[in-house]
Enzyme design. Structure first.
Site, PDB file in Angstrom:
ATOM      1  N   LYS A 167       0.842  -1.192   0.000  1.00 37.18           N
ATOM      2  CA  LYS A 167       0.000   0.000   0.000  1.00 37.18           C
ATOM      3  C   LYS A 167       0.880   1.245   0.000  1.00 37.18           C
ATOM      4  O   LYS A 167       1.863   1.317   0.756  1.00 37.18           O
ATOM      5  CB  LYS A 167      -0.894   0.003   1.254  1.00 37.18           C
ATOM      6  CG  LYS A 167      -1.985  -1.051   1.234  1.00 37.18           C
ATOM      7  CD  LYS A 167      -3.021  -0.761   0.172  1.00 37.18           C
ATOM      8  CE  LYS A 167      -4.096  -1.835   0.122  1.00 37.18           C
ATOM      9  NZ  LYS A 167      -4.989  -1.673  -1.033  1.00 37.18           N
ATOM     10  N   ASP A 195      -0.089  -0.073  -4.599  1.00 37.25           N
ATOM     11  CA  ASP A 195      -1.515   0.259  -4.704  1.00 37.25           C
ATOM     12  C   ASP A 195      -1.783   1.535  -3.919  1.00 37.25           C
ATOM     13  O   ASP A 195      -1.623   1.566  -2.706  1.00 37.25           O
ATOM     14  CB  ASP A 195      -2.345  -0.901  -4.118  1.00 37.25           C
ATOM     15  CG  ASP A 195      -3.846  -0.676  -4.257  1.00 37.25           C
ATOM     16  OD1 ASP A 195      -4.249   0.360  -4.806  1.00 37.25           O
ATOM     17  OD2 ASP A 195      -4.606  -1.565  -3.804  1.00 37.25           O
ATOM     18  N   GLU A 221      -1.165   0.315  -8.993  1.00 37.13           N
ATOM     19  CA  GLU A 221      -2.621   0.121  -8.944  1.00 37.13           C
ATOM     20  C   GLU A 221      -3.326   1.378  -8.441  1.00 37.13           C
ATOM     21  O   GLU A 221      -2.891   1.987  -7.462  1.00 37.13           O
ATOM     22  CB  GLU A 221      -2.913  -1.069  -8.020  1.00 37.13           C
ATOM     23  CG  GLU A 221      -4.376  -1.444  -7.885  1.00 37.13           C
ATOM     24  CD  GLU A 221      -4.513  -2.783  -7.148  1.00 37.13           C
ATOM     25  OE1 GLU A 221      -3.679  -3.690  -7.379  1.00 37.13           O
ATOM     26  OE2 GLU A 221      -5.457  -2.915  -6.340  1.00 37.13           O
ATOM     27  N   GLU A 247     -11.232  -2.001  -9.744  1.00 36.35           N
ATOM     28  CA  GLU A 247     -12.051  -2.569  -8.660  1.00 36.35           C
ATOM     29  C   GLU A 247     -13.259  -1.700  -8.354  1.00 36.35           C
ATOM     30  O   GLU A 247     -14.200  -2.154  -7.716  1.00 36.35           O
ATOM     31  CB  GLU A 247     -11.194  -2.785  -7.409  1.00 36.35           C
ATOM     32  CG  GLU A 247     -10.670  -1.511  -6.775  1.00 36.35           C
ATOM     33  CD  GLU A 247      -9.739  -1.785  -5.603  1.00 36.35           C
ATOM     34  OE1 GLU A 247      -8.581  -2.147  -5.856  1.00 36.35           O
ATOM     35  OE2 GLU A 247     -10.173  -1.649  -4.449  1.00 36.35           O
ATOM     36  N   ASP A 270     -13.919  -6.770  -9.744  1.00 38.35           N
ATOM     37  CA  ASP A 270     -14.240  -7.599  -8.586  1.00 38.35           C
ATOM     38  C   ASP A 270     -15.522  -8.354  -8.932  1.00 38.35           C
ATOM     39  O   ASP A 270     -16.560  -7.722  -9.180  1.00 38.35           O
ATOM     40  CB  ASP A 270     -14.435  -6.726  -7.336  1.00 38.35           C
ATOM     41  CG  ASP A 270     -14.514  -7.580  -6.084  1.00 38.35           C
ATOM     42  OD1 ASP A 270     -15.315  -8.549  -6.069  1.00 38.35           O
ATOM     43  OD2 ASP A 270     -13.778  -7.307  -5.128  1.00 38.35           O
ATOM     44  N   HIS A 297      -9.832  -8.469  -8.774  1.00 40.79           N
ATOM     45  CA  HIS A 297      -9.713  -7.955  -7.412  1.00 40.79           C
ATOM     46  C   HIS A 297     -10.485  -8.895  -6.489  1.00 40.79           C
ATOM     47  O   HIS A 297     -11.565  -9.367  -6.850  1.00 40.79           O
ATOM     48  CB  HIS A 297     -10.339  -6.554  -7.360  1.00 40.79           C
ATOM     49  CG  HIS A 297     -10.420  -5.951  -5.999  1.00 40.79           C
ATOM     50  ND1 HIS A 297     -11.571  -5.979  -5.237  1.00 40.79           N
ATOM     51  CD2 HIS A 297      -9.493  -5.310  -5.257  1.00 40.79           C
ATOM     52  CE1 HIS A 297     -11.341  -5.354  -4.084  1.00 40.79           C
ATOM     53  NE2 HIS A 297     -10.089  -4.939  -4.080  1.00 40.79           N
ATOM     54  N   GLU A 330      -4.973 -12.176  -6.807  1.00 38.67           N
ATOM     55  CA  GLU A 330      -4.882 -11.519  -5.497  1.00 38.67           C
ATOM     56  C   GLU A 330      -5.174 -12.484  -4.356  1.00 38.67           C
ATOM     57  O   GLU A 330      -6.094 -13.303  -4.427  1.00 38.67           O
ATOM     58  CB  GLU A 330      -5.871 -10.344  -5.449  1.00 38.67           C
ATOM     59  CG  GLU A 330      -5.876  -9.623  -4.112  1.00 38.67           C
ATOM     60  CD  GLU A 330      -6.314  -8.178  -4.215  1.00 38.67           C
ATOM     61  OE1 GLU A 330      -7.218  -7.893  -5.020  1.00 38.67           O
ATOM     62  OE2 GLU A 330      -5.745  -7.326  -3.488  1.00 38.67           O
TER      63      GLU A 330
HETATM   64 CA    CA Z   1      -6.681  -2.226  -4.663  1.00 36.65          CA
END
Ligand code: CA
Length: 378
Positions: A167, A195, A221, A247, A270, A297, A330
């Site tokens: 992240k 991300d 991302e 996503e 997703d 996702h 993922e």
């Molecule tokens: Ca993400």
């Protein structure tokens, strides 16, 4: 076969340790599952990736009454029927997530009735397992991020993950320090994604990307707003790192402009939000026209994770070569009891890869006791 009953389960559980990413701080996990029951005793499960209260209401009070008595195996017709019913009010968002949950449950039933794992109905899988990337590196207050990120990086590498996603969104300098620390911890040869959860504007995203390009980043991302494909294009034109996102996007209608404009290198629908399996297949077909990779996702329960796995396992290699594409899916490693405690037979993770289940349907059995324990009563 007829649908005889549909029940939603709103699940909520406090986290042992709160965590944050660039947009939000979590103290609880929450999700909504749906069970579809049939006249032949076969039950299917689905999940919605959306705030629980509105999505449960959308299923219970709006969509479920429309499909009682219908054959759940008519997935294409049911999808079209439900989407058309909500189109004028909710072409994206919660209504589509609600359809997604039902659609996944319908596919689960269809595959259970055919006595095959779902991926067989979706086109078949060439492999028995799919390598994962570990999603982790959330922001916490209990220890320094340096110590935490180094520990997580070492743990994922020793568990056998061949890729991991960090992240970012703490500012360019801080992000660059932490990404460098993770790359130095794992060494070369392990995939590393970042991300931002759309924390940045294009100028800042470009500054960050240029600072960390030398650390061999697989993808960046959600660098900028999911409402701004031009922003993605601006970033993409100025950096060497591929872009991932999607996503927060819904249906083939939502994804098509992103593909046509080449705003993404990796699309991440997703399945629990984008329209389910039925629509995910169409999104993937569109992506293939435009040289965009699709890697779903998945941040939900054991049900959502299994849906993503079956879907992804059955997607053909892209581009169509013998060895060029290394599939990677993922695998959320953050605390989530709905992933680990509600399934009696969850999909198995071994040395950083999901093993494809060989049971019928999604191949996930639900522990009803655990479900009731987590069921939100409010
Ligand atoms: Ca993400």
């Amino acid at each position: 076969m007829k649908i005889t009953g549909i029940e939603t389960f709103t699940l909520r559980a406090p986290l042992e340790e709160p965590f944050a990413y660039s947009q939000w701080r979590y103290t609880h996990r929450e999700t909504t599952l749906v069970e579809v029951r049939t006249s032949e005793g076969i039950t299917g499960w689905g999940e919605a990736y959306s705030p629980s209260a509105p999505v449960a209401a959308a299923i219970d009070r709006f969509l479920a009454p429309l499909v009682i008595g219908r054959d759940p195996r008519d997935v294409e017709d049911l999808w079209q029927f439900l989407y058309a019913r909500g189109l004028d009010y909710g072409p994206k968002g919660t209504l589509v997530a609600a359809i997604s949950a039902l659609d996944i449950a319908f596919w689960d039933i269809k595959a259970r009735a055919a006595h095959v794992p779902l991926y067989r109905l979706l086109g078949g899988a060439r492999t028995e397992s799919i390598p994962c990337y570990a999603t982790g590196f959330y922001f916490r207050e209990s220890e320094t991020l340096e110590r935490r990120f180094a520990k997580e990086a070492e743990a994922y590498a020793s568990e056998g993950f061949t890729a991991m996603k960090v992240k970012v969104g703490l500012g360019v300098d801080r992000d660059a320090e932490l990404v460098e620390l993770v790359r130095r911890t794992i060494g070369p040869g392990i995939g590393l994604m970042i991300d931002a959860n759309h924390a940045y504007d294009p100028v800042t995203a470009v500054r960050l990307a240029r600072r960390i390009e030398r650390f061999d980043i697989t993808w960046f991302e959600e660098p900028v707003s999911p409402l701004d494909p031009d922003g993605y294009l601006e970033v993409k034109a100025r950096i060497a790192i591929p872009l991932a996102g999607g996503e927060c996007e819904f249906t083939r209608f939502g994804f098509e402009p992103w593909f046509r404009r080449r705003a993404l290198d990796y699309a991440q629908p997703d399945l629990c939000a984008c329209g389910g399996i039925t629509e995910g297949m169409k999104i993937a077909a569109l992506a293939s026209l435009h040289q965009v990779h699709v890697t779903p996702h998945a941040w939900g329960s054991a049900i959502g994770q299994a849906a993503a796995l079956h879907f992804y396992a059955a997607r053909p290699r892209h581009p169509g070569t013998l060895t060029a594409e290394r599939k990677v899916i993922e695998c959320d490693r953050s605390e989530n009891p709905f992933r680990t405690e509600i399934a009696v037979s969850p999909v198995r993770l071994e040395r950083g890869s999901w093993l494809l289940p060989d049971g019928p349907g999604l191949g996930v059995g639900i522990d009803r006791g655990a479900l009731e324990r987590f069921r939100a009563t409010a």
